[in-house]
Write a protein that holds these residues in place. Sequence first.
Motif, PDB file in Angstrom:
ATOM      1  N   HIS A   2      43.035  12.002  15.744  1.00  0.00           N
ATOM      2  CA  HIS A   2      42.816  10.851  16.615  1.00  0.00           C
ATOM      3  C   HIS A   2      43.372  11.090  18.013  1.00  0.00           C
ATOM      4  N   LEU A   3      44.503  11.737  18.067  1.00  0.00           N
ATOM      5  CA  LEU A   3      45.123  12.045  19.353  1.00  0.00           C
ATOM      6  C   LEU A   3      44.257  13.021  20.166  1.00  0.00           C
ATOM      7  N   SER A  34      46.414  13.783  10.157  1.00  0.00           N
ATOM      8  CA  SER A  34      45.429  12.709  10.287  1.00  0.00           C
ATOM      9  C   SER A  34      45.539  12.029  11.654  1.00  0.00           C
ATOM     10  N   HIS A  35      46.762  11.924  12.160  1.00  0.00           N
ATOM     11  CA  HIS A  35      46.966  11.341  13.479  1.00  0.00           C
ATOM     12  C   HIS A  35      46.605  12.329  14.589  1.00  0.00           C
ATOM     13  N   ARG A  36      46.798  13.604  14.315  1.00  0.00           N
ATOM     14  CA  ARG A  36      46.506  14.655  15.292  1.00  0.00           C
ATOM     15  C   ARG A  36      45.026  14.585  15.711  1.00  0.00           C
ATOM     16  N   CYS A  62      49.635  12.943  25.195  1.00  0.00           N
ATOM     17  CA  CYS A  62      48.849  13.531  24.095  1.00  0.00           C
ATOM     18  C   CYS A  62      49.277  14.977  23.859  1.00  0.00           C
TER      19      CYS A  62
END
Length: 115
Positions: free
Chosen positions: A69-70, A65-67, A53
């Motif tokens: 969730h990570l 947008s993925h950041r 991560c």
Amino acid sequence: MTEVKISSSTEMATSADLTDDYAVWQTLKPYIGHCLTMNHDINNPLAGVLGYCEFMLMDDDFPPSHRKHLEQIADCAERIKKLVEALCDDKIAMAEKIDLRKVTEAYQKIGKPLE
């Protein structure tokens, strides 16, 4: 945390006093082993999850947008890590209050073998 009464008298302890200390140790022993195993078995993969991560979050091209969730994944992994530590630290702290050397020496003096 459960309070454990440990005999600390400088006089020769009675068999009953020592049985209490030794019984507490015998009760805690499997939990301590289980905690150490669980701590290792859970924290090893968690370290990988947290490391990946962190590595992925260092990438400036990683989509925002993925950041998000990570970051959630990393937060959940940290919560699991703290939970495991809390479960284990309590049992280990209880066991550290018992001086088995005194118990063993006193059992030798009264001629009663440890079971």
